[in-house]
Design a protein around this motif. Structure first.
Motif, PDB file in Angstrom:
ATOM      1  N   GLU A 123       0.720  -1.293  -0.007  1.00  0.00           N
ATOM      2  CA  GLU A 123      -0.057   0.114  -0.143  1.00  0.00           C
ATOM      3  C   GLU A 123       0.611   1.334   0.001  1.00  0.00           C
ATOM      4  OE1 GLU A 123      -0.672   0.428   4.887  1.00  0.00           O
ATOM      5  OE2 GLU A 123      -2.453  -0.360   3.535  1.00  0.00           O
ATOM      6  N   ALA A 124       2.173   1.218   0.463  1.00  0.00           N
ATOM      7  CA  ALA A 124       3.015   2.274   0.433  1.00  0.00           C
ATOM      8  C   ALA A 124       3.721   2.530  -1.088  1.00  0.00           C
ATOM      9  CB  ALA A 124       4.072   2.077   1.426  1.00  0.00           C
ATOM     10  N   ILE A 125       3.560   1.901  -1.979  1.00  0.00           N
ATOM     11  CA  ILE A 125       4.159   1.837  -3.310  1.00  0.00           C
ATOM     12  C   ILE A 125       3.498   2.712  -4.242  1.00  0.00           C
ATOM     13  CG2 ILE A 125       5.244   0.655  -5.210  1.00  0.00           C
ATOM     14  CD1 ILE A 125       5.637  -1.751  -3.319  1.00  0.00           C
ATOM     15  N   GLU A 126       4.152   3.457  -4.764  1.00  0.00           N
ATOM     16  CA  GLU A 126       3.202   4.397  -5.667  1.00  0.00           C
ATOM     17  C   GLU A 126       3.563   3.917  -7.050  1.00  0.00           C
ATOM     18  OE1 GLU A 126       1.963   9.125  -6.457  1.00  0.00           O
ATOM     19  OE2 GLU A 126       3.865   8.563  -5.327  1.00  0.00           O
ATOM     20  N   TYR A 127       5.018   3.689  -7.425  1.00  0.00           N
ATOM     21  CA  TYR A 127       5.375   3.104  -8.674  1.00  0.00           C
ATOM     22  C   TYR A 127       6.863   2.597  -8.417  1.00  0.00           C
ATOM     23  CZ  TYR A 127       7.949   7.592  -9.555  1.00  0.00           C
ATOM     24  OH  TYR A 127       8.902   8.642  -9.706  1.00  0.00           O
ATOM     25  N   VAL A 128       7.072   1.866  -9.496  1.00  0.00           N
ATOM     26  CA  VAL A 128       8.538   1.480  -9.686  1.00  0.00           C
ATOM     27  C   VAL A 128       9.102   1.701 -10.833  1.00  0.00           C
ATOM     28  CG1 VAL A 128       9.789  -0.917  -9.257  1.00  0.00           C
ATOM     29  CG2 VAL A 128       7.615  -0.419  -8.150  1.00  0.00           C
ATOM     30  N   GLU A 129      10.338   1.994 -10.827  1.00  0.00           N
ATOM     31  CA  GLU A 129      11.136   2.351 -12.114  1.00  0.00           C
ATOM     32  C   GLU A 129      12.417   1.350 -12.277  1.00  0.00           C
ATOM     33  OE1 GLU A 129      13.557   6.087 -14.172  1.00  0.00           O
ATOM     34  OE2 GLU A 129      12.465   6.306 -11.973  1.00  0.00           O
ATOM     35  N   ALA A 130      12.220   0.989 -13.532  1.00  0.00           N
ATOM     36  CA  ALA A 130      13.611   0.015 -13.978  1.00  0.00           C
ATOM     37  C   ALA A 130      14.881   0.988 -14.007  1.00  0.00           C
ATOM     38  CB  ALA A 130      13.564  -0.636 -15.136  1.00  0.00           C
ATOM     39  N   TYR A 131      16.030   0.583 -13.570  1.00  0.00           N
ATOM     40  CA  TYR A 131      17.050   1.136 -13.331  1.00  0.00           C
ATOM     41  C   TYR A 131      18.489   0.257 -13.643  1.00  0.00           C
ATOM     42  CZ  TYR A 131      20.592   4.805 -11.542  1.00  0.00           C
ATOM     43  OH  TYR A 131      21.548   5.848 -11.499  1.00  0.00           O
ATOM     44  N   GLY A 132      18.711  -0.262 -14.889  1.00  0.00           N
ATOM     45  CA  GLY A 132      19.357  -1.172 -15.257  1.00  0.00           C
ATOM     46  C   GLY A 132      19.051  -2.544 -14.646  1.00  0.00           C
ATOM     47  N   ASN A 133      19.778  -3.066 -13.657  1.00  0.00           N
ATOM     48  CA  ASN A 133      19.843  -4.402 -13.213  1.00  0.00           C
ATOM     49  C   ASN A 133      19.312  -4.051 -11.928  1.00  0.00           C
ATOM     50  OD1 ASN A 133      20.727  -6.064 -15.298  1.00  0.00           O
ATOM     51  ND2 ASN A 133      23.026  -5.837 -14.599  1.00  0.00           N
ATOM     52  N   TYR A 134      18.872  -2.810 -11.650  1.00  0.00           N
ATOM     53  CA  TYR A 134      18.388  -2.704 -10.260  1.00  0.00           C
ATOM     54  C   TYR A 134      16.947  -1.978 -10.589  1.00  0.00           C
ATOM     55  CZ  TYR A 134      22.653  -2.497  -7.842  1.00  0.00           C
ATOM     56  OH  TYR A 134      23.881  -2.898  -7.289  1.00  0.00           O
ATOM     57  N   ILE A 135      16.121  -1.620  -9.492  1.00  0.00           N
ATOM     58  CA  ILE A 135      14.986  -1.101  -9.567  1.00  0.00           C
ATOM     59  C   ILE A 135      14.662   0.095  -8.528  1.00  0.00           C
ATOM     60  CG2 ILE A 135      13.486  -2.646 -10.603  1.00  0.00           C
ATOM     61  CD1 ILE A 135      12.437  -3.533  -7.877  1.00  0.00           C
ATOM     62  N   LYS A 136      14.134   1.116  -8.773  1.00  0.00           N
ATOM     63  CA  LYS A 136      13.702   2.076  -7.599  1.00  0.00           C
ATOM     64  C   LYS A 136      12.262   2.019  -7.445  1.00  0.00           C
ATOM     65  CE  LYS A 136      17.082   5.684  -9.873  1.00  0.00           C
ATOM     66  NZ  LYS A 136      17.092   6.904 -10.316  1.00  0.00           N
ATOM     67  N   ASP A 187       0.683   1.724  -9.123  1.00  0.00           N
ATOM     68  CA  ASP A 187      -0.217   1.265  -8.333  1.00  0.00           C
ATOM     69  C   ASP A 187      -1.554   1.967  -9.137  1.00  0.00           C
ATOM     70  OD1 ASP A 187      -2.516   0.775  -6.572  1.00  0.00           O
ATOM     71  OD2 ASP A 187      -1.247   1.357  -4.777  1.00  0.00           O
ATOM     72  N   PHE A 188      -2.532   1.062  -9.650  1.00  0.00           N
ATOM     73  CA  PHE A 188      -3.619   1.715 -10.400  1.00  0.00           C
ATOM     74  C   PHE A 188      -4.457   2.425  -9.542  1.00  0.00           C
ATOM     75  CE2 PHE A 188      -5.925   1.414 -14.406  1.00  0.00           C
ATOM     76  CZ  PHE A 188      -4.414   1.279 -15.190  1.00  0.00           C
ATOM     77  N   GLU A 189      -4.418   2.214  -8.191  1.00  0.00           N
ATOM     78  CA  GLU A 189      -5.409   3.043  -7.205  1.00  0.00           C
ATOM     79  C   GLU A 189      -4.830   4.362  -6.872  1.00  0.00           C
ATOM     80  OE1 GLU A 189      -6.194   0.346  -3.758  1.00  0.00           O
ATOM     81  OE2 GLU A 189      -7.109  -1.189  -5.040  1.00  0.00           O
ATOM     82  N   LYS A 190      -3.428   4.652  -7.264  1.00  0.00           N
ATOM     83  CA  LYS A 190      -3.114   5.800  -7.105  1.00  0.00           C
ATOM     84  C   LYS A 190      -3.021   6.662  -8.177  1.00  0.00           C
ATOM     85  CE  LYS A 190      -0.363   4.380  -3.037  1.00  0.00           C
ATOM     86  NZ  LYS A 190      -0.601   3.070  -2.928  1.00  0.00           N
ATOM     87  N   ILE A 191      -3.459   6.335  -9.589  1.00  0.00           N
ATOM     88  CA  ILE A 191      -3.645   7.142 -10.436  1.00  0.00           C
ATOM     89  C   ILE A 191      -4.329   8.383 -10.425  1.00  0.00           C
ATOM     90  CG2 ILE A 191      -4.179   7.189 -12.990  1.00  0.00           C
ATOM     91  CD1 ILE A 191      -3.168   4.240 -13.282  1.00  0.00           C
ATOM     92  N   LYS A 192      -4.291   9.543 -10.568  1.00  0.00           N
ATOM     93  CA  LYS A 192      -5.141  10.637 -10.463  1.00  0.00           C
ATOM     94  C   LYS A 192      -5.872  11.007 -11.792  1.00  0.00           C
ATOM     95  CE  LYS A 192      -3.731  14.375  -8.344  1.00  0.00           C
ATOM     96  NZ  LYS A 192      -2.681  15.496  -7.782  1.00  0.00           N
ATOM     97  N   MET A 193      -4.860  10.704 -12.971  1.00  0.00           N
ATOM     98  CA  MET A 193      -5.597  11.185 -14.226  1.00  0.00           C
ATOM     99  C   MET A 193      -4.798  10.460 -15.474  1.00  0.00           C
ATOM    100  SD  MET A 193      -6.081  15.166 -15.699  1.00  0.00           S
ATOM    101  CE  MET A 193      -4.690  15.619 -15.501  1.00  0.00           C
ATOM    102  N   ILE A 194      -5.252  10.357 -16.548  1.00  0.00           N
ATOM    103  CA  ILE A 194      -4.695   9.876 -17.707  1.00  0.00           C
ATOM    104  C   ILE A 194      -4.778  10.894 -18.751  1.00  0.00           C
ATOM    105  CG2 ILE A 194      -4.353   8.153 -19.632  1.00  0.00           C
ATOM    106  CD1 ILE A 194      -5.701   6.086 -17.392  1.00  0.00           C
ATOM    107  N   GLU A 195      -3.624  11.497 -19.118  1.00  0.00           N
ATOM    108  CA  GLU A 195      -3.621  12.405 -20.241  1.00  0.00           C
ATOM    109  C   GLU A 195      -2.889  12.166 -21.395  1.00  0.00           C
ATOM    110  OE1 GLU A 195      -3.041  17.357 -20.351  1.00  0.00           O
ATOM    111  OE2 GLU A 195      -1.828  16.289 -18.767  1.00  0.00           O
ATOM    112  N   GLY A 196      -3.550  11.799 -22.444  1.00  0.00           N
ATOM    113  CA  GLY A 196      -2.684  11.608 -23.586  1.00  0.00           C
ATOM    114  C   GLY A 196      -1.843  10.222 -23.450  1.00  0.00           C
ATOM    115  N   ASN A 197      -0.676  10.210 -23.534  1.00  0.00           N
ATOM    116  CA  ASN A 197       0.423   9.182 -23.202  1.00  0.00           C
ATOM    117  C   ASN A 197       1.066   9.325 -21.824  1.00  0.00           C
ATOM    118  OD1 ASN A 197      -0.239   7.474 -25.614  1.00  0.00           O
ATOM    119  ND2 ASN A 197       1.390   8.999 -26.908  1.00  0.00           N
TER     120      ASN A 197
END
Length: 216
Positions: A132-145, A179-189
């Motif tokens: 529930e604390a995760i907002e999003y995850v980003e790929a960073y080479g062989n790591y993730i943020k 986390d789809f539950e944390k999306i506020k808006m989708i604008e274009g892409n």
């Protein structure tokens, strides 16, 4: 095998790959169970399995019975000796369904009690992160943020990590899971999250995103 798959309602053919490297590309893009031929060019099916840190449910197929022991040592779900019948194929599929519970996008977990979070390595520590604390995850080479109120950097790929996440999370780009539950808006892409965060929607993921919000 494609004909067999088409005859079973709860199966879908995600891709038909000519070699192990195409299989790797499919596994990197999405979570799937795998029907894998041992005898493939460049890299055998068994060699491919040995390279995977996070293994999907695998049904091995081959014309050579001598590989069966090595296959089961790699924890494959079943081993089909060619030529095999539709009935034998259905038995293998049922083993996958019996041994694990498949939830939505191929996420496989033991169905005993809800899991609230995941443990990850960060620096010299092992940290528990609640989903529930995760907002999003980003790929960073062989790591993730992992972006929570604080950013956590951990050594694993995005494809590995998404298999540990519940249904509310979705890959929107080769480099992002949200986390789809944390999306506020989708604008274009672009997807707008909290704290003025804007993330791109990958071209190959846009259809899935729109279907998820029932606009596709």
């Amino acid at each position: 095998m494609e004909t067999y798959i088409q005859q079973i309602p709860n199966l879908s053919l995600v891709a038909s790959c000519k070699d192990a490297f195409e299989v790797m590309q499919v596994l990197a893009a999405q979570n799937v169970d795998v029907l894998l031929d041992i005898n493939m060019p460049k890299l055998s099916g068994l060699s491919l399995l040995k390279t995977l840190q996070m293994k999907p449910s695998v049904i091995l197929t081959t014309a050579y019975p001598e590989y069966a022991l090595e296959g089961f040592e790699l924890s494959v779900t079943d081993y089909l000796l060619k030529p095999f019948s539709l009935e034998r194929f259905i038995q293998a599929v049922q083993k996958v369904e019996t041994n694990t519970k498949v939830i939505n996008q191929g996420i496989i977990i033991n169905d005993k009690e809800p899991i609230s979070g995941v443990f990850v390595k960060s620096d010299k520590q092992i940290i528990k992160i609640n989903f529930e604390a995760i907002e999003y995850v980003e790929a960073y080479g062989n790591y993730i943020k992992i972006f929570t109120p604080q950013m956590v950097l951990t050594p694993q790929t995005l494809s590995e990590f998404i298999t540990k996440l519940p249904h509310q999370f979705m890959r929107i780009h080769k480099s992002y899971v949200v986390d789809f539950e944390k999306i506020k808006m989708i604008e274009g892409n672009l997807i707008h999250l909290q704290h003025d965060v804007k993330l791109p929607i990958g071209k190959s993921f846009k259809k899935d995103v729109l279907e998820r919000v029932q606009l596709g």
